[in-house]
Design a protein around this motif. Structure first.
Motif, PDB file in Angstrom:
ATOM      1  N   ASN A  11     -11.390   7.703   2.647  1.00  0.00           N
ATOM      2  CA  ASN A  11     -12.790   8.104   2.556  1.00  0.00           C
ATOM      3  C   ASN A  11     -13.132   8.191   1.078  1.00  0.00           C
ATOM      4  N   LEU A  12     -13.555   7.082   0.513  1.00  0.00           N
ATOM      5  CA  LEU A  12     -13.678   6.960  -0.936  1.00  0.00           C
ATOM      6  C   LEU A  12     -15.082   6.565  -1.352  1.00  0.00           C
ATOM      7  N   GLU A  13     -15.522   7.190  -2.412  1.00  0.00           N
ATOM      8  CA  GLU A  13     -16.791   6.814  -3.023  1.00  0.00           C
ATOM      9  C   GLU A  13     -16.710   5.372  -3.513  1.00  0.00           C
ATOM     10  N   ASP A  14     -17.613   4.524  -3.015  1.00  0.00           N
ATOM     11  CA  ASP A  14     -17.611   3.115  -3.377  1.00  0.00           C
ATOM     12  C   ASP A  14     -16.230   2.509  -3.126  1.00  0.00           C
ATOM     13  N   LEU A  15     -15.874   2.443  -1.858  1.00  0.00           N
ATOM     14  CA  LEU A  15     -14.539   2.025  -1.436  1.00  0.00           C
ATOM     15  C   LEU A  15     -14.107   0.704  -2.063  1.00  0.00           C
ATOM     16  N   PHE A  16     -14.993  -0.259  -2.130  1.00  0.00           N
ATOM     17  CA  PHE A  16     -14.598  -1.601  -2.558  1.00  0.00           C
ATOM     18  C   PHE A  16     -14.250  -1.671  -4.045  1.00  0.00           C
ATOM     19  N   SER A  17     -14.603  -0.642  -4.812  1.00  0.00           N
ATOM     20  CA  SER A  17     -14.215  -0.633  -6.222  1.00  0.00           C
ATOM     21  C   SER A  17     -12.723  -0.346  -6.397  1.00  0.00           C
ATOM     22  N   PHE A  18     -12.041   0.027  -5.305  1.00  0.00           N
ATOM     23  CA  PHE A  18     -10.601   0.300  -5.364  1.00  0.00           C
ATOM     24  C   PHE A  18      -9.793  -0.906  -4.866  1.00  0.00           C
ATOM     25  N   HIS A  19     -10.437  -2.070  -4.722  1.00  0.00           N
ATOM     26  CA  HIS A  19      -9.756  -3.221  -4.129  1.00  0.00           C
ATOM     27  C   HIS A  19      -8.535  -3.645  -4.931  1.00  0.00           C
ATOM     28  N   ALA A  20      -8.616  -3.567  -6.272  1.00  0.00           N
ATOM     29  CA  ALA A  20      -7.491  -4.006  -7.099  1.00  0.00           C
ATOM     30  C   ALA A  20      -6.278  -3.096  -6.928  1.00  0.00           C
ATOM     31  N   ILE A  21      -6.511  -1.806  -6.761  1.00  0.00           N
ATOM     32  CA  ILE A  21      -5.406  -0.860  -6.583  1.00  0.00           C
ATOM     33  C   ILE A  21      -4.748  -1.067  -5.221  1.00  0.00           C
ATOM     34  N   LEU A  22      -5.550  -1.433  -4.208  1.00  0.00           N
ATOM     35  CA  LEU A  22      -5.021  -1.636  -2.864  1.00  0.00           C
ATOM     36  C   LEU A  22      -4.318  -2.994  -2.723  1.00  0.00           C
ATOM     37  N   ALA A  23      -4.613  -3.930  -3.609  1.00  0.00           N
ATOM     38  CA  ALA A  23      -4.116  -5.301  -3.452  1.00  0.00           C
ATOM     39  C   ALA A  23      -2.596  -5.401  -3.303  1.00  0.00           C
ATOM     40  N   PRO A  24      -1.779  -4.628  -4.052  1.00  0.00           N
ATOM     41  CA  PRO A  24      -0.317  -4.758  -3.899  1.00  0.00           C
ATOM     42  C   PRO A  24       0.202  -4.406  -2.510  1.00  0.00           C
ATOM     43  N   ALA A  25      -0.610  -3.767  -1.669  1.00  0.00           N
ATOM     44  CA  ALA A  25      -0.156  -3.404  -0.319  1.00  0.00           C
ATOM     45  C   ALA A  25      -0.174  -4.598   0.626  1.00  0.00           C
ATOM     46  N   ARG A  26      -0.753  -5.689   0.212  1.00  0.00           N
ATOM     47  CA  ARG A  26      -0.830  -6.860   1.086  1.00  0.00           C
ATOM     48  C   ARG A  26       0.572  -7.347   1.461  1.00  0.00           C
ATOM     49  N   GLU A  27       0.726  -7.719   2.721  1.00  0.00           N
ATOM     50  CA  GLU A  27       1.997  -8.192   3.281  1.00  0.00           C
ATOM     51  C   GLU A  27       3.030  -7.071   3.412  1.00  0.00           C
ATOM     52  N   ARG A  28       2.624  -5.796   3.168  1.00  0.00           N
ATOM     53  CA  ARG A  28       3.603  -4.702   3.218  1.00  0.00           C
ATOM     54  C   ARG A  28       3.251  -3.644   4.264  1.00  0.00           C
ATOM     55  N   VAL A  29       2.117  -3.796   4.960  1.00  0.00           N
ATOM     56  CA  VAL A  29       1.674  -2.752   5.896  1.00  0.00           C
ATOM     57  C   VAL A  29       2.045  -3.132   7.325  1.00  0.00           C
ATOM     58  N   SER A  30       3.282  -3.461   7.518  1.00  0.00           N
ATOM     59  CA  SER A  30       3.730  -3.928   8.835  1.00  0.00           C
ATOM     60  C   SER A  30       3.756  -2.826   9.886  1.00  0.00           C
ATOM     61  N   ASN A  31       3.764  -1.540   9.462  1.00  0.00           N
ATOM     62  CA  ASN A  31       3.810  -0.414  10.408  1.00  0.00           C
ATOM     63  C   ASN A  31       2.441   0.210  10.667  1.00  0.00           C
ATOM     64  N   LEU A  32       1.415  -0.304  10.015  1.00  0.00           N
ATOM     65  CA  LEU A  32       0.074   0.283  10.140  1.00  0.00           C
ATOM     66  C   LEU A  32      -0.511  -0.016  11.515  1.00  0.00           C
ATOM     67  N   HIS A  33      -0.941   1.049  12.228  1.00  0.00           N
ATOM     68  CA  HIS A  33      -1.584   0.816  13.529  1.00  0.00           C
ATOM     69  C   HIS A  33      -2.936   1.509  13.661  1.00  0.00           C
ATOM     70  N   THR A  34      -3.291   2.426  12.751  1.00  0.00           N
ATOM     71  CA  THR A  34      -4.606   3.072  12.780  1.00  0.00           C
ATOM     72  C   THR A  34      -5.174   3.086  11.372  1.00  0.00           C
ATOM     73  N   LEU A  35      -6.401   2.603  11.222  1.00  0.00           N
ATOM     74  CA  LEU A  35      -7.032   2.513   9.905  1.00  0.00           C
ATOM     75  C   LEU A  35      -8.455   3.052   9.977  1.00  0.00           C
ATOM     76  N   TYR A  36      -8.778   3.949   9.035  1.00  0.00           N
ATOM     77  CA  TYR A  36     -10.118   4.556   8.933  1.00  0.00           C
ATOM     78  C   TYR A  36     -10.620   4.265   7.531  1.00  0.00           C
ATOM     79  N   LEU A  37     -11.727   3.553   7.417  1.00  0.00           N
ATOM     80  CA  LEU A  37     -12.306   3.204   6.128  1.00  0.00           C
ATOM     81  C   LEU A  37     -13.734   3.715   6.055  1.00  0.00           C
ATOM     82  N   CYS A  38     -14.018   4.492   5.025  1.00  0.00           N
ATOM     83  CA  CYS A  38     -15.368   5.042   4.826  1.00  0.00           C
ATOM     84  C   CYS A  38     -15.753   4.842   3.375  1.00  0.00           C
ATOM     85  N   SER A  39     -16.903   4.267   3.163  1.00  0.00           N
ATOM     86  CA  SER A  39     -17.417   4.064   1.812  1.00  0.00           C
ATOM     87  C   SER A  39     -18.722   4.829   1.683  1.00  0.00           C
ATOM     88  N   SER A  40     -18.739   5.838   0.841  1.00  0.00           N
ATOM     89  CA  SER A  40     -19.927   6.684   0.699  1.00  0.00           C
ATOM     90  C   SER A  40     -20.578   6.430  -0.650  1.00  0.00           C
TER      91      SER A  40
END
Length: 607
Positions: A240-269
Motif C-alpha cells: 500500500n504505497l504512495e504512487d506505487l509505480f514509482s517503486f518499479h525499479a526497486i521491485l524489479a529484482p524480484a522478477r523470476e523469484r516469487v515462485s511461492n507468491l499466492h496472494t497479492l494486494y496492490l494499492c496506489s494512493s
C-alpha cells in the motif's frame, strides 16, 4: 490507679472510659417541648454537649488507629500472598509442559496477531492493536517463554510495517530510525527461518510536503529493498504505497523469484490519479506460478502497467481503478479462470456488441465467458452495473451481490442470468438499491423482476426503501400457489434489445402484476434465509403477512396450514432492520415472536 493506667496506656484508658460512660441524657421536657430552658438546664445541656464531643473525638482517634493497623496488616497480607504465589509457581503444572506443546499454544493464541513496526501503528484502543500486543505480552512472562516465542518461525513470518509519516516516531533521528526498522526486519527474517513470508508495507504521504515526508519515503525504499532480497519467500504480499509505480525499479529484482507468491494486494494512493509512464510498469510478478488471489486498489490501467499471470487468477478484487475503453473487457478475457470477482466504483467504458441478426436478448457477441465464476460482487453506479452485466456470461454463478449507488435497472441483470442459464442454480442474492425516493418505484419493480427470475435462491438480503409497496407483497405465499419453476416474462426481449429497460417505462406494471403476484408460481420458492434493511418502512403489515406465510409453509409434499401447495421451503432465519424518518413502531410484528419460537426460527428485529 486510674492515673497510673492513664500514664501507662492513655488510649486504653480513654477508650475504656468512653465504653463505660453512657452518653448523657437530657430531660424529656427539654426534648419534647418548645419551652425556654432555665439557667440550670442550659448549663446541664452545655455539659452534655461537651461530653458528647469528647466522646466523638475519642472514637475518631480510635477509628484512625484501627485503620492504620488494618492498612498495615492488609499490606503484610498482600506481601504474603505474593510470596505464596511465587512459591506455588515453582510447582506450577505449566513448568511441565514441553516447549513443543507450549509453542503450539502460543501459535493458537497469536493466530490473529501480526508483528508490527512501529508497535503502536494502529489507532489507540483499536481491537487489532490489542491483538498485536499478545506476542509481546507472552514473551514478557519469563525467559523460558521468551525463548519459546523466539523459536517459532511461523509467528515471526507475518510482519506489518507502517512507514507513513504520521506513524513514524518524530523524536528519533533519521539514522537511528533507519537502524531500528532494519534491526526489526532482520530479527523477523532470522527468527522466521525459511517460513513463507506474509507482510504488509504501507506508506501514505501527508498532504503537505515536509522533510519528514522525504525521510519516510527514503525509509520505505530501503525497507522494500531489504524485503526484495528475500522475495523467494514471499507468500502473501500487501503493498500500500504512495504512487506505487514509482517503486518499479526497486521491485524489479524480484522478477523470476516469487515462485511461492499466492496472494497479492496492490494499492496506489495519492499520485495514483496520474497515469504512470510506460517504463514504470511493474514486472516483478510476471512469473508467479502460484499466484491465485489479486486485489487492486486505485490502479491506473492495470492491464497496461502490471505484468501479471492473469490467466491463473482464481480471485480478483478491483476497486477504484481506471480503465481505458475496452480494457475492462480485456482484463476479464485474460482472467477466464476466475472463481470470485469483486469490482467496486470503477468507470467501465466498454460497450457490448450484440448480434445484428438476433431478435433475442440472450445473444451477445462480446460477452466474456467465465465458466468457473461462482461469486460476483458489484458496487457501482447503476449505469456501470448494467454495462458490466452486458460484458459477462457466468454459467456457474451461485452468489451474486449488487450495490447500486444510483438508480438500478434489473433488465441487463436478468438478461445476463438468462444468457448464462444460471437462474436456477443461483443460491445467494444480495441487492442494495440507491434508496433514492425519486426512483424507488422503478427500482423496486426491477427488483421484483429479478426475484421472479432466480428460482433457486436460498439466501436473500435486500437493502432497499419502501419494500412494502411492491416487493414484500409479491413474496407472500398465498393459497393455491406452488413452487414449480416458471420462467418470468417480465422483460420482453424487444424492449431489452432496443435499450428500453425497466427505467424506460416501455411497459407498465400491470403487464406483469398478475403473473408475478397472482395464483401460480411463488417467488423464491427455496428461500430459507431472508434479510431486509428498509430505510423507509411506513407499515409492517405486509411484512408480517409475508413472513407468516413463509414460516407456515412446508416442503414435505403435504398441504400446509395456510393452504399453500407443497415444495416451498420454510424460513429458518430472518433479519429485519427497519427505519423511517420518524421513530418507527411496528406492533404488527409482536405476533411473529411467538410464532418464531414455536417454529424454531431464529429471528432478530432491529428498529
Amino acid at each position: 490507679m486510674q492515673s497510673a493506667l492513664s500514664s501507662y496506656h492513655p488510649h486504653l484508658d480513654r477508650r475504656t472510659l468512653v465504653d463505660l460512660t453512657p452518653l448523657p441524657e437530657l430531660a424529656p421536657v427539654l426534648l419534647h417541648s418548645s419551652s425556654v430552658p432555665s439557667e440550670e438546664q442550659k448549663l446541664s445541656v452545655e455539659n452534655a454537649i461537651q461530653q458528647t464531643k469528647t466522646t466523638l473525638s475519642v472514637l475518631d482517634d480510635e477509628i484512625d488507629r484501627l485503620r492504620s493497623a488494618l492498612a498495615l496488616w492488609m499490606s503484610r497480607r498482600a506481601d504474603a500472598e505474593a510470596h505464596l504465589a511465587k512459591q506455588e509457581a515453582v510447582l506450577s503444572p505449566l513448568r511441565r509442559i514441553p516447549p513443543e506443546i507450549l509453542g503450539e499454544i502460543f501459535l493458537y493464541a497469536c493466530a490473529e496477531s501480526t508483528i508490527s513496526w512501529p508497535r503502536h501503528s494502529h489507532p489507540l484502543h483499536a481491537e487489532i492493536s490489542v491483538v498485536d500486543e499478545i506476542p509481546w505480552h507472552l514473551g514478557a512472562v519469563c525467559s523460558d517463554w521468551r525463548t519459546v516465542m523466539h523459536s517459532l518461525p511461523k509467528l515471526w513470518s507475518t510482519i506489518n510495517l507502517d512507514i507513513s509519516s504520521a506513524h513514524v516516531p518524530r523524536s528519533v533521528a533519521t539514522i537511528n530510525l533507519t537502524k531500528q526498522v532494519h534491526r526489526f526486519i532482520d530479527t523477523c527474517l532470522v527468527r522466521s527461518g525459511s517460513e513463507p513470508l506474509t507482510f504488509t508495507l504501507k506508506y501514505v504521504a501527508t498532504p503537505a510536503k515536509s522533510p519528514e515526508e522525504d525521510e519516510a519515503r527514503e525509509l520505505t525504499c530501503s525497507v522494500l529493498a531489504v524485503l526484495v532480497e528475500v522475495s523467494e519467500r514471499w507468500a502473501n504480499v500487501t503493498l500500500n504505497l504512495e504512487d506505487l509505480f514509482s517503486f518499479h525499479a526497486i521491485l524489479a529484482p524480484a522478477r523470476e523469484r516469487v515462485s511461492n507468491l499466492h496472494t497479492l494486494y496492490l494499492c496506489s494512493s495519492g499520485q495514483s490519479a496520474t497515469t504512470p509512464r510506460p517504463w514504470h510498469a511493474i514486472d516483478a510478478f510476471t512469473t508467479a506460478p502460484r499466484l491465485t488471489s489479486l486485489t487492486l486498489i486505485h490502479i491506473s490501467h492495470p492491464t497496461h502497467h502490471l505484468r501479471l499471470p492473469w490467466h491463473q487468477l482464481k480471485s480478483l478484487r478491483s476497486k477504484g481503478s481506471n480503465f481505458h475503453e475496452g480494457e475492462f473487457t480485456r482484463l476479464l478475457q485474460q482472467s477466464r479462470s476466475l472463481e470470485e470477482f469483486r469490482t467496486e466504483d470503477e468507470r467501465v467504458l466498454d460497450l457490448a456488441v450484440t448480434s445484428a441478426n438476433s431478435n433475442t436478448s440472450s445473444t451477445n457477441n462480446s460477452a466474456v465467458h467465465l465458466p468457473s465464476l461462482r461469486s460476483l460482487v458489484i458496487t457501482n453506479k447503476g449505469s456501470y452495473i448494467s454495462r458490466i452485466f452486458q460484458l459477462i456470461t457466468v454459467p456457474s454463478l451461485t452468489h451474486l451481490s449488487i450495490h447500486s449507488r444510483t438508480a438500478y435497472s434489473a433488465d441487463h441483470t436478468v438478461s445476463m442470468l438468462r444468457r448464462s442459464q444460471c437462474s436456477l442454480q443461483l443460491q445467494s442474492l444480495t441487492l442494495e438499491s440507491s434508496r433514492d425516493l425519486e426512483v424507488v418505484w422503478e427500482e423496486n419493480y426491477g427488483i421484483v423482476c429479478l426475484l421472479a427470475e432466480v428460482k433457486g435462491v436460498e439466501e436473500c438480503m435486500l437493502r432497499v426503501s419502501k419494500a412494502a409497496d411492491e416487493i414484500i407483497p409479491r413474496l407472500t405465499v398465498r393459497r393455491g400457489m406452488g413452487a414449480a419453476p416458471q420462467r418470468s416474462p417480465v422483460i420482453p426481449s424487444s424492449h431489452t434489445g432496443s435499450g428500453m429497460g425497466l427505467m424506460g417505462g416501455a411497459y407498465g406494471m400491470s403487464q406483469v402484476s398478475t403473473k408475478v403476484s397472482g395464483q401460480g408460481s411463488v417467488l423464491l420458492p427455496n428461500l430459507k434465509s431472508f434479510s431486509l434493511e428498509d430505510s423507509f418502512c411506513e407499515s409492517a403489515g405486509e411484512l408480517k403477512e409475508m413472513l407468516q406465510s413463509r414460516m407456515l409453509t412446508g416442503g414435505n409434499g403435504a398441504s400446509t396450514e395456510n393452504g399453500t401447495s407443497s415444495g416451498i421451503a420454510q424460513l429458518s432465519k430472518v433479519h429485519l432492520k427497519l427505519s423511517r424518518p420518524a421513530p418507527p413502531s411496528y406492533s404488527e410484528l409482536d405476533i411473529l415472536k411467538g410464532l418464531a419460537k414455536e417454529k424454531r426460527v431464529q429471528m432478530d428485529i432491529i428498529v
